[in-house]
Design an enzyme around this catalytic site. Structure first.
Site, PDB file in Angstrom:
ATOM      1  N   HIS A  60      51.494  -8.333  59.158  1.00  0.00           N
ATOM      2  CA  HIS A  60      51.392  -7.232  60.180  1.00  0.00           C
ATOM      3  C   HIS A  60      49.646  -6.824  60.255  1.00  0.00           C
ATOM      4  O   HIS A  60      49.025  -7.686  61.242  1.00  0.00           O
ATOM      5  CB  HIS A  60      52.095  -5.959  59.769  1.00  0.00           C
ATOM      6  CG  HIS A  60      52.095  -5.228  60.881  1.00  0.00           C
ATOM      7  ND1 HIS A  60      51.604  -5.156  62.271  1.00  0.00           N
ATOM      8  CD2 HIS A  60      52.721  -3.812  60.850  1.00  0.00           C
ATOM      9  CE1 HIS A  60      51.786  -4.005  62.818  1.00  0.00           C
ATOM     10  NE2 HIS A  60      52.668  -3.236  62.263  1.00  0.00           N
ATOM     11  N   HIS A  88      50.767 -15.119  69.590  1.00  0.00           N
ATOM     12  CA  HIS A  88      51.229 -13.677  69.353  1.00  0.00           C
ATOM     13  C   HIS A  88      52.567 -13.897  69.791  1.00  0.00           C
ATOM     14  O   HIS A  88      53.134 -14.688  70.712  1.00  0.00           O
ATOM     15  CB  HIS A  88      50.481 -12.833  70.419  1.00  0.00           C
ATOM     16  CG  HIS A  88      50.775 -11.358  70.221  1.00  0.00           C
ATOM     17  ND1 HIS A  88      51.964 -10.831  70.701  1.00  0.00           N
ATOM     18  CD2 HIS A  88      50.094 -10.334  69.416  1.00  0.00           C
ATOM     19  CE1 HIS A  88      51.781  -9.493  70.451  1.00  0.00           C
ATOM     20  NE2 HIS A  88      50.733  -9.395  69.287  1.00  0.00           N
ATOM     21  N   ASP A 124      43.338  -9.638  66.762  1.00  0.00           N
ATOM     22  CA  ASP A 124      42.517  -9.659  65.769  1.00  0.00           C
ATOM     23  C   ASP A 124      41.470 -10.735  65.496  1.00  0.00           C
ATOM     24  O   ASP A 124      40.797 -10.903  64.065  1.00  0.00           O
ATOM     25  CB  ASP A 124      43.652 -10.159  64.195  1.00  0.00           C
ATOM     26  CG  ASP A 124      44.603  -9.148  64.189  1.00  0.00           C
ATOM     27  OD1 ASP A 124      43.998  -7.819  64.054  1.00  0.00           O
ATOM     28  OD2 ASP A 124      45.673  -9.134  63.901  1.00  0.00           O
TER      29      ASP A 124
HETATM   30  N1  CMC Z   1      47.364 -21.411  64.976  1.00  0.00           N
HETATM   31  C1  CMC Z   1      48.295 -22.517  65.177  1.00  0.00           C
HETATM   32  N2  CMC Z   1      49.254 -22.940  65.558  1.00  0.00           N
HETATM   33  C2  CMC Z   1      50.190 -22.073  65.928  1.00  0.00           C
HETATM   34  C3  CMC Z   1      49.287 -20.779  65.930  1.00  0.00           C
HETATM   35  C4  CMC Z   1      48.321 -20.260  65.299  1.00  0.00           C
HETATM   36  N3  CMC Z   1      47.673 -19.187  65.070  1.00  0.00           N
HETATM   37  N4  CMC Z   1      50.427 -19.636  66.291  1.00  0.00           N
HETATM   38  C5  CMC Z   1      51.498 -20.429  66.619  1.00  0.00           C
HETATM   39  N5  CMC Z   1      51.351 -21.833  66.547  1.00  0.00           N
HETATM   40  C6  CMC Z   1      52.230 -22.803  66.784  1.00  0.00           C
HETATM   41  C7  CMC Z   1      53.166 -22.793  65.866  1.00  0.00           C
HETATM   42  O1  CMC Z   1      52.874 -23.757  64.696  1.00  0.00           O
HETATM   43  C8  CMC Z   1      54.502 -23.529  66.422  1.00  0.00           C
HETATM   44  O2  CMC Z   1      54.001 -25.063  66.674  1.00  0.00           O
HETATM   45  P1  CMC Z   1      55.293 -25.778  66.847  1.00  0.00           P
HETATM   46  O3  CMC Z   1      56.107 -25.521  68.195  1.00  0.00           O
HETATM   47  O4  CMC Z   1      54.758 -27.202  66.737  1.00  0.00           O
HETATM   48  O5  CMC Z   1      56.235 -25.631  65.541  1.00  0.00           O
HETATM   49  C9  CMC Z   1      54.209 -22.774  67.742  1.00  0.00           C
HETATM   50  O6  CMC Z   1      52.887 -22.355  67.958  1.00  0.00           O
HETATM   51  C10 CMC Z   1      55.019 -21.495  68.024  1.00  0.00           C
HETATM   52  O7  CMC Z   1      54.667 -20.743  66.844  1.00  0.00           O
HETATM   53  P2  CMC Z   1      55.580 -19.598  66.104  1.00  0.00           P
HETATM   54  O8  CMC Z   1      54.946 -19.115  64.839  1.00  0.00           O
HETATM   55  O9  CMC Z   1      57.060 -19.699  66.286  1.00  0.00           O
HETATM   56  O10 CMC Z   1      54.999 -18.394  67.382  1.00  0.00           O
HETATM   57  P3  CMC Z   1      55.384 -17.013  67.314  1.00  0.00           P
HETATM   58  O11 CMC Z   1      55.337 -16.352  68.689  1.00  0.00           O
HETATM   59  O12 CMC Z   1      56.671 -16.556  66.599  1.00  0.00           O
HETATM   60  O13 CMC Z   1      54.311 -16.768  66.303  1.00  0.00           O
HETATM   61  C11 CMC Z   1      52.482 -15.479  65.267  1.00  0.00           C
HETATM   62  C12 CMC Z   1      53.245 -15.372  66.568  1.00  0.00           C
HETATM   63  C13 CMC Z   1      51.572 -14.206  65.581  1.00  0.00           C
HETATM   64  C14 CMC Z   1      53.269 -15.338  64.032  1.00  0.00           C
HETATM   65  C15 CMC Z   1      51.571 -16.797  65.168  1.00  0.00           C
HETATM   66  O14 CMC Z   1      51.044 -16.850  66.060  1.00  0.00           O
HETATM   67  C16 CMC Z   1      50.723 -16.699  64.083  1.00  0.00           C
HETATM   68  O15 CMC Z   1      51.211 -16.789  62.738  1.00  0.00           O
HETATM   69  N6  CMC Z   1      49.429 -16.330  64.191  1.00  0.00           N
HETATM   70  C17 CMC Z   1      48.392 -16.274  63.304  1.00  0.00           C
HETATM   71  C18 CMC Z   1      48.342 -14.823  62.547  1.00  0.00           C
HETATM   72  C19 CMC Z   1      47.862 -13.772  63.439  1.00  0.00           C
HETATM   73  O16 CMC Z   1      46.799 -14.024  64.054  1.00  0.00           O
HETATM   74  N7  CMC Z   1      48.558 -12.591  63.293  1.00  0.00           N
HETATM   75  C20 CMC Z   1      48.334 -11.417  64.393  1.00  0.00           C
HETATM   76  C21 CMC Z   1      49.072 -11.336  65.406  1.00  0.00           C
HETATM   77  S1  CMC Z   1      48.508 -10.351  66.742  1.00  0.00           S
HETATM   78  C22 CMC Z   1      48.832  -8.465  65.697  1.00  0.00           C
HETATM   79  C23 CMC Z   1      49.122  -7.592  66.735  1.00  0.00           C
HETATM   80  O17 CMC Z   1      49.456  -7.822  67.856  1.00  0.00           O
HETATM   81  O18 CMC Z   1      49.091  -6.360  66.123  1.00  0.00           O
END
Ligand code: CMC
Length: 383
Positions: A225, A264, A318
């Site tokens: 988070h 995101h 972030d």
């Molecule tokens: N870098 C590389 N690949 C990514 C990333 C990333 N930052 N984010 C998503 N992907 C890829 C992931 O590997 C997956 O690929 P595949 O379909 O080939 O397996 C695909 O995109 C979908 O990923 P997901 O994790 O299922 O996507 P999500 O929408 O559930 O994840 C997230 C959102 C924020 C958890 C993820 O993007 C992530 O871990 N980002 C890095 C951590 C980060 O920056 N967190 C802060 C979020 S913003 C906080 C706020 O709003 O307060």
């Protein structure tokens, strides 16, 4: 008898709508963030944090009298007692700043007899008190962490500039003041995220506002988070110059590593908060001789969008915030507590809104264990 309220199983409540709100709207398709009908870009350009905090709590921008009453209250409540400052000094050397913040907020609440069965008026007052005290607590934690004594609030400064001054021991320049105020506005509310939900869950038991915010802080502490900006900064520093971006980021993508500060759950387009913060990051890095880091960040963004933009992965809030805070002198360990300073207004607003039309949160878990009945074997007969 069949349970007429049975809904589909959703891991982690993903996609489940569990509350109604008039406070904020995250539009992940259009890339908009709205507080009470106002686009956050408009608020960053034309408003300030105190007004936005009032807007989140009360639904409208304040008139002059409401504004000056609210600001006076914040200034009155921002001061900490000696025992509270002593506690910070005692624990902040060793404790993680988020653990220290959680402990101090809980301690202040424990001393307050109004937290026993508070009515809605008292809950609101406690909420404003917490919004006022959080920047003073985080500033003192930051100072104590660095081995410095706390600096008293300066009543001539705004909420965000006072926080800057109390934390860093100098008054901000015009651009630094505008940047920090903008960052606080942009982080103040963001849908029913984990910490906001945690606060709403706590207040739905009719617990008090100090317990509510303590729970929210505890939830924000986790790296899924708060905390991604600390890691995004580390990556930008590792890349160091634009020339390295393609190799480092390309390698990480090949190894299927997550790049912090990108992607995101809701936004599948450029996060509107990141778009605004990027402009401030460019200005403050320039003002502090850290243009190289901004150039590296910009190149990382370019590489990421060219490789993963088609998957809906763009910079999130972030990616540039840590770079900005670091450029003006904040230690990375304090990034998540800064988030808490801002989000306190959203936590208070959302929990008050929820408890006014309360329904105790009580989801169910799908039982996938043995149905039994199993035979009980006394302990001295077990293998
Ligand atoms: N870098 C590389 N690949 C990514 C990333 C990333 N930052 N984010 C998503 N992907 C890829 C992931 O590997 C997956 O690929 P595949 O379909 O080939 O397996 C695909 O995109 C979908 O990923 P997901 O994790 O299922 O996507 P999500 O929408 O559930 O994840 C997230 C959102 C924020 C958890 C993820 O993007 C992530 O871990 N980002 C890095 C951590 C980060 O920056 N967190 C802060 C979020 S913003 C906080 C706020 O709003 O307060």
């Amino acid at each position: 008898m069949a349970d007429t309220h049975e809904v589909q199983f959703s891991r982690g409540l993903e996609g489940v709508i569990a509350a109604e709100t008039k406070i904020g709207f995250v539009d992940g398709v259009e890339g908009r963030l709205v507080y009470r009908g106002f686009d956050i870009g408009t608020l960053v350009e034309q408003s300030n944090f105190e007004e936005v905090s009032y807007l989140l709590l009360y639904g409208n921008l304040p008139n002059k009298k409401q504004y000056s009453d609210y600001v006076s209250k914040l200034k009155r409540y921002q001061v900490l007692q000696k025992d509270e400052l002593d506690l910070i000094t005692k624990i902040a050397h060793e404790a993680h700043p988020m653990s220290a913040l959680r402990t101090v907020v809980s301690y202040i609440g424990a001393k307050d007899s109004r937290t026993v069965e508070p009515d809605s008026e008292v809950q609101e007052e406690l909420g404003v008190e917490i919004i006022a005290k959080i920047p003073t607590i985080v500033s003192a934690i930051n100072r104590a962490h660095e081995g410095e004594k706390p600096l008293g609030p300066d009543n001539d400064l705004s909420y965000s500039s006072n926080f800057f001054y109390g934390s860093l021991g100098r008054k901000p320049s015009t651009i630094e003041a505008k940047m920090l105020d903008a960052a606080l506005i942009l982080h103040a509310d963001h849908g029913m995220n984990a910490s906001t939900f945690s606060g709403m869950l706590t207040i739905s038991t009719l617990s008090d506002m100090y317990s509510t915010i303590t729970a929210a802080i505890a939830t924000l502490k986790g790296p899924l988070h708060g905390g991604a900006n600390e890691r995004a900064l580390a990556l930008i520093q590792k890349v160091g110059t634009p020339d390295n971006a393609e190799k480092v980021i390309g390698g990480m993508i090949e190894r299927k590593e997550k790049i912090m500060g990108f992607g995101h759950r809701v936004y599948k387009v450029y996060d509107p908060r990141a778009r605004i913060l990027k402009q401030f990051a460019e200005q403050v890095t320039k003002a502090h001789g850290k243009e190289n880091l901004f150039a590296a960040a910009n190149k990382i963004e370019e590489v990421m969008i060219s490789k993963l933009g088609s998957k809906g992965i763009f910079p999130n809030v972030d990616f540039y915030s840590g770079l900005m805070y670091y450029s003006i002198g904040f230690n990375p360990e304090i990034f998540t507590p800064i988030f808490a300073v801002s989000r306190a207004s959203g936590w208070v607003a959302r929990s008050l809104e929820y408890v006014r039309d309360n329904r105790l949160f009580r989801p169910k878990a799908l039982y996938i264990g043995e149905k039994g009945p199993r035979k009980y074997v006394p302990i001295n007969e077990r293998d």
